[in-house]
Design an enzyme around this catalytic site. Structure first.
Site, PDB file in Angstrom:
ATOM      1  N   ASN A 158     -10.199  -2.848   2.543  1.00  0.00           N
ATOM      2  CA  ASN A 158     -10.123  -3.023   0.920  1.00  0.00           C
ATOM      3  C   ASN A 158     -11.357  -2.694   0.413  1.00  0.00           C
ATOM      4  O   ASN A 158     -12.318  -2.652   0.895  1.00  0.00           O
ATOM      5  CB  ASN A 158      -9.431  -4.110   0.721  1.00  0.00           C
ATOM      6  CG  ASN A 158      -7.974  -4.123   0.986  1.00  0.00           C
ATOM      7  OD1 ASN A 158      -7.311  -3.359   1.338  1.00  0.00           O
ATOM      8  ND2 ASN A 158      -7.349  -5.465   0.931  1.00  0.00           N
TER       9      ASN A 158
ATOM     10  N   TYR B 275       1.196  -4.201  12.343  1.00  0.00           N
ATOM     11  CA  TYR B 275       1.287  -2.706  11.750  1.00  0.00           C
ATOM     12  C   TYR B 275       2.097  -1.542  12.683  1.00  0.00           C
ATOM     13  O   TYR B 275       2.857  -1.092  12.174  1.00  0.00           O
ATOM     14  CB  TYR B 275      -0.295  -2.218  11.748  1.00  0.00           C
ATOM     15  CG  TYR B 275      -1.076  -2.555  10.659  1.00  0.00           C
ATOM     16  CD1 TYR B 275      -1.432  -4.240  10.450  1.00  0.00           C
ATOM     17  CD2 TYR B 275      -1.219  -2.097   9.509  1.00  0.00           C
ATOM     18  CE1 TYR B 275      -2.021  -4.811   9.444  1.00  0.00           C
ATOM     19  CE2 TYR B 275      -1.891  -2.460   8.161  1.00  0.00           C
ATOM     20  CZ  TYR B 275      -2.165  -3.798   8.329  1.00  0.00           C
ATOM     21  OH  TYR B 275      -2.767  -4.368   7.157  1.00  0.00           O
TER      22      TYR B 275
ATOM     23  N   HIS C 284       0.771  -1.092  -0.011  1.00  0.00           N
ATOM     24  CA  HIS C 284       0.064  -0.006  -0.211  1.00  0.00           C
ATOM     25  C   HIS C 284       0.802   1.257   0.004  1.00  0.00           C
ATOM     26  O   HIS C 284       0.360   2.088   0.639  1.00  0.00           O
ATOM     27  CB  HIS C 284      -0.851   0.173   1.252  1.00  0.00           C
ATOM     28  CG  HIS C 284      -1.913  -1.231   1.099  1.00  0.00           C
ATOM     29  ND1 HIS C 284      -3.095  -0.867   0.711  1.00  0.00           N
ATOM     30  CD2 HIS C 284      -1.819  -2.411   1.499  1.00  0.00           C
ATOM     31  CE1 HIS C 284      -4.080  -2.067   0.872  1.00  0.00           C
ATOM     32  NE2 HIS C 284      -2.880  -3.195   1.477  1.00  0.00           N
TER      33      HIS C 284
HETATM   34  C1  HEM Z   1      -0.856  -1.794   5.026  1.00  0.00           C
HETATM   35  C2  HEM Z   1       0.471  -5.837   6.832  1.00  0.00           C
HETATM   36  C3  HEM Z   1      -3.707  -7.987   5.527  1.00  0.00           C
HETATM   37  C4  HEM Z   1      -5.291  -3.590   4.343  1.00  0.00           C
HETATM   38  C5  HEM Z   1      -0.112  -2.689   5.541  1.00  0.00           C
HETATM   39  C6  HEM Z   1       1.424  -2.567   5.898  1.00  0.00           C
HETATM   40  C7  HEM Z   1       1.624  -3.637   6.559  1.00  0.00           C
HETATM   41  C8  HEM Z   1       0.711  -4.526   6.362  1.00  0.00           C
HETATM   42  C9  HEM Z   1       3.031  -4.197   7.049  1.00  0.00           C
HETATM   43  C10 HEM Z   1       2.011  -1.312   5.728  1.00  0.00           C
HETATM   44  C11 HEM Z   1       1.477  -0.462   7.134  1.00  0.00           C
HETATM   45  C12 HEM Z   1       2.223   0.840   7.167  1.00  0.00           C
HETATM   46  O1  HEM Z   1       3.433   0.846   6.823  1.00  0.00           O
HETATM   47  O2  HEM Z   1       1.856   1.852   7.459  1.00  0.00           O
HETATM   48  C13 HEM Z   1      -0.561  -6.902   6.652  1.00  0.00           C
HETATM   49  C14 HEM Z   1      -0.344  -8.355   7.229  1.00  0.00           C
HETATM   50  C15 HEM Z   1      -1.573  -8.856   6.677  1.00  0.00           C
HETATM   51  C16 HEM Z   1      -2.407  -7.900   6.274  1.00  0.00           C
HETATM   52  C17 HEM Z   1       0.666  -8.833   8.069  1.00  0.00           C
HETATM   53  C18 HEM Z   1      -2.296 -10.137   6.915  1.00  0.00           C
HETATM   54  C19 HEM Z   1      -1.756 -10.881   8.034  1.00  0.00           C
HETATM   55  C20 HEM Z   1      -4.333  -7.013   5.058  1.00  0.00           C
HETATM   56  C21 HEM Z   1      -5.977  -7.130   4.827  1.00  0.00           C
HETATM   57  C22 HEM Z   1      -6.205  -6.011   4.290  1.00  0.00           C
HETATM   58  C23 HEM Z   1      -5.218  -5.123   4.580  1.00  0.00           C
HETATM   59  C24 HEM Z   1      -6.681  -8.443   4.941  1.00  0.00           C
HETATM   60  C25 HEM Z   1      -7.550  -5.591   4.112  1.00  0.00           C
HETATM   61  C26 HEM Z   1      -8.812  -5.941   4.921  1.00  0.00           C
HETATM   62  C27 HEM Z   1      -4.452  -2.761   4.403  1.00  0.00           C
HETATM   63  C28 HEM Z   1      -4.337  -1.358   3.953  1.00  0.00           C
HETATM   64  C29 HEM Z   1      -3.106  -0.864   4.321  1.00  0.00           C
HETATM   65  C30 HEM Z   1      -2.062  -1.956   4.771  1.00  0.00           C
HETATM   66  C31 HEM Z   1      -5.544  -0.463   3.624  1.00  0.00           C
HETATM   67  C32 HEM Z   1      -2.560   0.677   4.187  1.00  0.00           C
HETATM   68  C33 HEM Z   1      -2.961   1.581   5.129  1.00  0.00           C
HETATM   69  C34 HEM Z   1      -2.681   2.966   4.972  1.00  0.00           C
HETATM   70  O3  HEM Z   1      -3.266   3.427   4.038  1.00  0.00           O
HETATM   71  O4  HEM Z   1      -1.697   3.623   5.422  1.00  0.00           O
HETATM   72  N1  HEM Z   1      -0.659  -3.944   5.798  1.00  0.00           N
HETATM   73  N2  HEM Z   1      -1.551  -6.667   6.177  1.00  0.00           N
HETATM   74  N3  HEM Z   1      -4.140  -5.768   4.979  1.00  0.00           N
HETATM   75  N4  HEM Z   1      -3.024  -3.164   4.806  1.00  0.00           N
HETATM   76 FE1  HEM Z   1      -2.328  -4.816   5.606  1.00  0.00          FE
END
Ligand code: HEM
Length: 447
Positions: A138, A348, A65
């Site tokens: 999402n 996160y 993202h």
């Molecule tokens: C961002 C991990 C599953 C939606 C991120 C980031 C990480 C991460 C490390 C970067 C955050 C940052 O640097 O600020 C994970 C892991 C997951 C997972 C380990 C599963 C175990 C999901 C799922 C969704 C999702 C299922 C949707 C429902 C998002 C979104 C962002 C994000 C929208 C961006 C947030 C922003 O706009 O700053 N995720 N994620 N993730 N993740 Fe996940």
């Protein structure tokens, strides 16, 4: 922007150039040299500071993202849900809470085009009176996998080949062929919604099952849905190529210009709710992120509306440094045992401490807008001044006490330690229903 109206922002208050330490700079355009054509002197402190700051302007981008755009606004409750949750910001219709929302693509880098086929992030931070609540969702209601331990693998498969740095679908198909539970999300990705027209015309989903808890401690499972009032619109392949070929920031621009012109994007929040007593009545597991809760069985109920009516003032401060976190909940809203969500609860804040720094929650965009207090302090880039002598708890000299107790799910959890898949896997029924719901011409060609 009107250059004559522009004034330096609030971070600076001198009418002339200075160094970071405040010393006046009388020439910001010529380095200090030995004579007009001689070498630069190391004692040109201003030059060294200027270049050193510049070369450190970027922080690590998000591992997923990375490409995104943010905007601010408010959430307003429109329907009474106080029977379901004691969350203060949902206490009554009419209550408004400030929010910041970040939309994003998932796989590619910070500067990548916004027209690619990819899920889109839809993350909302509510600045409530009881702390920040983030729905980090999402634009698809489902995800490819159901166990967080596989997340690095699914992301690696979608990211560019580590040898060539080119995204290659044989890697995606190779990985997903071992994960039939990805079929429904795959159908979303390769449907038209796989390339949204822009960020305003897409839905948002919390994806996971969360838990609402009311004042009496009664627990209800919940899923969150955002529906855009301007409808869902997507781009076909040729249009995406044309738009992306001329403007690789079209969605960021659309969001910014819509808000600037007073055409405020709006979404309605709906919930699906389920009594835990009915948890086992379905053919699928209600904690499984690869499955939806069919709306004919579990209908949507309106809760409120989200309006984005303010652009961010600074992209770096309010988009790059923004830290969304599904672990940020408030009293009255709890997690569930969903194995994806449970893994995310760790991921996160861990990445934020690395990506932004240990004191990331002190940054204005991330700090709660309500009073807050604990004894975690100092560390790199701490900029709070703690004028106090008591840094331990409890103390007879400190008036700060525990907060009032609020109810959390009381279910007794038992089972043996094991690494396994969930017993109720149904990998194809919902994917088949979605495939057959497509218009017959698309059904025939499979597009
Ligand atoms: C961002 C991990 C599953 C939606 C991120 C980031 C990480 C991460 C490390 C970067 C955050 C940052 O640097 O600020 C994970 C892991 C997951 C997972 C380990 C599963 C175990 C999901 C799922 C969704 C999702 C299922 C949707 C429902 C998002 C979104 C962002 C994000 C929208 C961006 C947030 C922003 O706009 O700053 N995720 N994620 N993730 N993740 Fe996940």
């Amino acid at each position: 922007m009107d250059p004559y109206k522009y004034r330096p922002s609030s971070a600076y208050n001198a009418p002339f150039m200075t160094t970071n330490a405040g010393a006046p700079v009388y020439n910001n355009e010529s380095a200090l040299t030995v004579g007009p054509r001689g070498p630069i002197l190391l004692e040109d402190y201003h030059l060294v500071e200027k270049i050193a700051n510049f070369t450190r302007e970027r922080m690590p981008e998000r591992i997923v993202h990375a490409r995104g755009a943010s905007a601010k606004g408010f959430f307003e409750v429109t329907h009474d849900v106080s029977n379901l949750t004691c969350a203060d910001f949902l206490r009554a219709p009419g209550v408004q809470t400030p929010v910041i929302v970040r939309f994003s693509t998932v796989i590619h880098e910070r500067g990548s085009p916004e027209t690619i086929r990819d899920p889109r992030g839809f993350a909302v931070k509510f600045y409530t009176r009881e702390g920040n609540f983030d729905i980090v969702g999402n634009n698809f209601p489902v995800f490819f996998i159901r166990d967080g331990i596989q997340f690095p693998d699914v992301i690696h498969a979608f990211k560019p080949n580590p040898k060539s740095h080119i995204q290659e679908y044989w890697r995606v198909l190779d990985f997903l062929s071992f994960h039939p539970e990805s079929m429904l999300t795959f159908a979303w990705l390769f449907d038209d919604v796989g390339v949204p027209q822009d960020y305003r015309h897409m839905e948002g989903f919390g994806v996971h099952t969360f838990t609402l808890v009311n004042k009496a401690g009664k627990v209800t499972f919940v899923k969150f849905h955002w529906k855009p009032t301007c409808g869902v619109k997507s781009m076909l392949e040729e249009e995406a190529i044309r738009v992306g070929g001329t403007n690789h920031s079209h969605a960021t621009q659309d969001l910014y210009e819509s808000i600037a012109s007073g055409n405020y994007p709006e979404w309605k929040l709906y919930i699906q709710t389920l009594d835990p007593a009915d948890e086992d009545k379905f053919d699928f597991d209600i904690l499984d992120t690869t499955q939806i809760w069919p709306e004919d069985l579990i209908p949507l109920h309106p809760v409120g509306r989200l309006v984005l009516n303010r652009n961010i003032d600074n992209f770096f401060a309010e988009n790059e440094q923004l830290a969304m976190n599904p672990a940020h909940t408030v009293p009255g809203i709890h997690y569930s045992d969903d194995k994806m969500l449970q893994a995310r609860l760790f991921a996160y804040s861990d990445t934020h401490r690395y990506r932004i720094g240990v004191n990331y929650l002190q940054l204005p965009v991330n700090a709660p807008k309500c009073a807050h207090h604990n004894n975690h302090y100092d560390g790199c880039m701490n900029f709070t001044h703690r004028d106090e002598e008591i840094d331990y708890f409890p103390s007879r000299y400190d008036t700060v006490r525990h907060a009032e107790k609020f109810p959390i799910p009381a279910k007794i959890i038992h089972g043996k330690r094991e690494r396994c898949t969930i017993p109720k896997e149904d990998n194809f029924t919902q994917a088949g229903v979605r495939y057959r719901s497509w218009a017959p011409d698309r059904y025939k060609t499979g597009l």
